[in-house]
Design an enzyme around this catalytic site. Structure first.
Site, PDB file in Angstrom:
ATOM      1  N   ALA A 196       0.806  -1.236   0.000  1.00 34.44           N
ATOM      2  CA  ALA A 196       0.000   0.000   0.000  1.00 34.44           C
ATOM      3  C   ALA A 196       0.833   1.278   0.000  1.00 34.44           C
ATOM      4  CB  ALA A 196      -1.015   0.023   1.138  1.00 34.44           C
ATOM      5  N   ALA A 197       2.136   1.162  -0.291  1.00 37.15           N
ATOM      6  CA  ALA A 197       2.942   2.390  -0.460  1.00 37.15           C
ATOM      7  C   ALA A 197       2.363   3.218  -1.599  1.00 37.15           C
ATOM      8  CB  ALA A 197       4.394   2.022  -0.756  1.00 37.15           C
ATOM      9  N   GLY A 198       2.121   2.534  -2.727  1.00 32.46           N
ATOM     10  CA  GLY A 198       1.565   3.233  -3.888  1.00 32.46           C
ATOM     11  C   GLY A 198       0.172   3.778  -3.599  1.00 32.46           C
ATOM     12  N   ASP A 199      -0.631   3.012  -2.864  1.00 34.12           N
ATOM     13  CA  ASP A 199      -1.993   3.473  -2.545  1.00 34.12           C
ATOM     14  C   ASP A 199      -1.953   4.724  -1.669  1.00 34.12           C
ATOM     15  OD1 ASP A 199      -2.967   1.295  -3.944  1.00 34.12           O
ATOM     16  OD2 ASP A 199      -3.079   0.023  -2.161  1.00 34.12           O
TER      17      ASP A 199
HETATM   18  P1  ATP Z   1       3.094  -1.039  -3.644  1.00 38.63           P
HETATM   19  O1  ATP Z   1       2.623  -1.832  -4.835  1.00 38.63           O
HETATM   20  O2  ATP Z   1       4.134  -1.760  -2.824  1.00 38.63           O
HETATM   21  O3  ATP Z   1       1.996  -0.476  -2.854  1.00 38.63           O
HETATM   22  P2  ATP Z   1       4.070   0.716  -5.666  1.00 38.63           P
HETATM   23  O4  ATP Z   1       4.981  -0.240  -6.386  1.00 38.63           O
HETATM   24  O5  ATP Z   1       2.800   1.075  -6.306  1.00 38.63           O
HETATM   25  O6  ATP Z   1       3.857   0.250  -4.179  1.00 38.63           O
HETATM   26  P3  ATP Z   1       6.347   2.329  -5.070  1.00 38.63           P
HETATM   27  O7  ATP Z   1       6.950   3.041  -6.206  1.00 38.63           O
HETATM   28  O8  ATP Z   1       7.037   1.113  -4.597  1.00 38.63           O
HETATM   29  O9  ATP Z   1       4.832   2.077  -5.424  1.00 38.63           O
HETATM   30  O10 ATP Z   1       6.220   3.285  -3.796  1.00 38.63           O
HETATM   31  C1  ATP Z   1       5.346   4.406  -3.764  1.00 38.63           C
HETATM   32  C2  ATP Z   1       6.001   5.474  -2.940  1.00 38.63           C
HETATM   33  O11 ATP Z   1       6.248   4.971  -1.626  1.00 38.63           O
HETATM   34  C3  ATP Z   1       7.357   5.933  -3.456  1.00 38.63           C
HETATM   35  O12 ATP Z   1       7.214   6.930  -4.451  1.00 38.63           O
HETATM   36  C4  ATP Z   1       8.006   6.439  -2.175  1.00 38.63           C
HETATM   37  O13 ATP Z   1       7.577   7.749  -1.882  1.00 38.63           O
HETATM   38  C5  ATP Z   1       7.445   5.499  -1.112  1.00 38.63           C
HETATM   39  N1  ATP Z   1       8.368   4.393  -0.856  1.00 38.63           N
HETATM   40  C6  ATP Z   1       8.317   3.150  -1.373  1.00 38.63           C
HETATM   41  N2  ATP Z   1       9.328   2.390  -0.915  1.00 38.63           N
HETATM   42  C7  ATP Z   1      10.047   3.170  -0.078  1.00 38.63           C
HETATM   43  C8  ATP Z   1      11.215   2.976   0.725  1.00 38.63           C
HETATM   44  N3  ATP Z   1      11.871   1.805   0.740  1.00 38.63           N
HETATM   45  N4  ATP Z   1      11.653   4.024   1.482  1.00 38.63           N
HETATM   46  C9  ATP Z   1      11.007   5.212   1.485  1.00 38.63           C
HETATM   47  N5  ATP Z   1       9.895   5.456   0.743  1.00 38.63           N
HETATM   48  C10 ATP Z   1       9.418   4.459  -0.028  1.00 38.63           C
HETATM   49  O1  RIB Z   2      -1.900  -2.202  -3.175  1.00 38.00           O
HETATM   50  C1  RIB Z   2      -2.018  -3.102  -2.099  1.00 38.00           C
HETATM   51  C2  RIB Z   2      -3.276  -3.898  -2.246  1.00 38.00           C
HETATM   52  O2  RIB Z   2      -3.184  -4.696  -3.399  1.00 38.00           O
HETATM   53  C3  RIB Z   2      -3.536  -4.875  -1.115  1.00 38.00           C
HETATM   54  O3  RIB Z   2      -4.262  -4.296  -0.042  1.00 38.00           O
HETATM   55  C4  RIB Z   2      -4.270  -6.016  -1.786  1.00 38.00           C
HETATM   56  O4  RIB Z   2      -5.615  -6.097  -1.426  1.00 38.00           O
HETATM   57  C5  RIB Z   2      -4.108  -5.769  -3.289  1.00 38.00           C
HETATM   58  O5  RIB Z   2      -5.271  -5.335  -3.844  1.00 38.00           O
END
Ligand code: ATP
Ligand code: RIB
Length: 309
Positions: free
Chosen positions: A250-253
């Site tokens: 949920a980093a991206g979320d």
């Molecule tokens: P996920 O699918 O794991 O929810 P994502 O792949 O959609 O994430 P990421 O690019 O991995 O998105 O991360 C989204 C944001 O989270 C990044 O732009 C950054 O701000 C933050 N982030 C992710 N990983 C880290 C980290 N290791 N340290 C600090 N900030 C991070």
């Molecule tokens: O982005 C994270 C989410 O991806 C999780 O909560 C899981 O439900 C999947 O949809």
């Protein structure tokens, strides 16, 4: 403050903590198991609410109690859930998430009731689109409905944010032309454009490809490297904050919810990206999806303590 509408999935996350993500043919033992609220749509709506946004959520859940648990969590973050569709045709969406020792994950989603967050349901609730200023969507529900909602919102002058996750093989140019901000991560950008992601030039070329195909502005999330912004006049990199990583789920979320809230408050896109980097760095330092999303007060304090970036 402008109003945000999030359309997307609701899941129950079954989170398995493992030493390492299993390889093909391998069996591994889990160190712990948790059942937590998730789903990309629900996580993004929840993040909007936690970060101080005025937000309504459109989604579909089963009549099995599991979706109700997620909706209760939504309401704790002041998310408006009155239009949620409940179906007895399928059970609430599920995600099985393996999280390894480094905080990285792999996810399998069983869409279930999310398939009922379809075009018919969304067009029945187009008044919710009429009432919003900013539409935030992802692609974990049937994409035809999302693309119709995006077109409807764009025609009415709404700001449209598309987080292309999970990523289809392609997104038609006429859909991109209805999008103000597209927010792929590197894997998604690579899939959508074929560009290399192992150097900043490749990321920039990928972003420029999406601009040429019609997207208004591109924000590429780069995990621990932060985010890159690209529009017709400039490209800028915004570094991530250094934090200990517990779980990146949920980093991206969180990032997308934070962008929507900042834009709703009238912040410029640069300030919005700094805010989103801060919110999502706090999220990666905690476990789970919605359980990891920080409150607005926590993000403000974090940025204040670290003195901006
Ligand atoms: P996920 O699918 O794991 O929810 P994502 O792949 O959609 O994430 P990421 O690019 O991995 O998105 O991360 C989204 C944001 O989270 C990044 O732009 C950054 O701000 C933050 N982030 C992710 N990983 C880290 C980290 N290791 N340290 C600090 N900030 C991070
Ligand atoms: O982005 C994270 C989410 O991806 C999780 O909560 C899981 O439900 C999947 O949809």
């Amino acid at each position: 403050m402008k109003k945000i509408l999030v359309i997307g999935s609701t899941n129950t996350d079954f989170v398995l903590k493992v030493g390492a993500i299993p390889q093909v043919g391998e069996t591994v033992m889990s160190r712990s198991f948790q059942q937590l609220p998730g789903g990309k749509g629900a996580n993004q709506a929840y993040a909007c609410g936690m970060l101080g946004g005025r937000v309504t959520f459109l989604s579909a859940i089963g009549e099995d109690g599991l979706g109700g648990v997620v909706m209760e969590n939504m309401r704790r973050a002041h998310v408006e859930t009155r239009y949620i569709r409940t179906t007895n045709e399928d059970s609430t969406g599920m995600a099985v998430i393996c999280v390894d020792e480094t905080g990285n994950n792999s996810i399998v989603v069983v869409p279930g009731a999310n398939l009922y967050c379809d075009c018919g349901y969304l067009m029945d609730h187009r008044d919710a689109i009429d009432m919003c200023d900013i539409l935030l969507v992802q692609l974990e529900v049937p994409v035809e409905g999302i693309f119709s909602a995006v077109e409807y919102a764009h025609k009415r002058g709404k700001t449209v944010i598309l987080n292309p996750a999970p990523c289809p093989d392609s997104i038609p140019d006429d859909v991109l032309q209805n999008v103000d901000y597209i927010t792929p991560n590197e894997t998604e950008l690579q899939k959508l454009t074929g560009c290399r992601m192992d150097c900043p030039e490749g990321v920039r070329e990928g972003a420029e490809t999406l601009l040429r195909r019609g997207a208004g502005q591109v924000i590429v999330t780069l995990g621990s490297k932060g985010a890159m912004f690209c529009n017709d006049s400039k490209t800028e990199h915004f570094p991530a904050w250094q934090v200990p990583v517990a779980d990146t789920t949920a980093a991206g979320d969180t990032f997308n919810g934070a962008i929507a809230v900042a834009l709703a408050e009238g912040k410029g896109i640069e300030e919005a990206i700094r805010f989103a980097n801060a919110a999502s760095s706090l999220a990666v330092s905690r476990k789970g999806a919605q359980t990891s999303v920080p409150s607005r007060a926590e993000v403000d304090k974090f940025m204040n303590d670290r003195g901006g970036i």
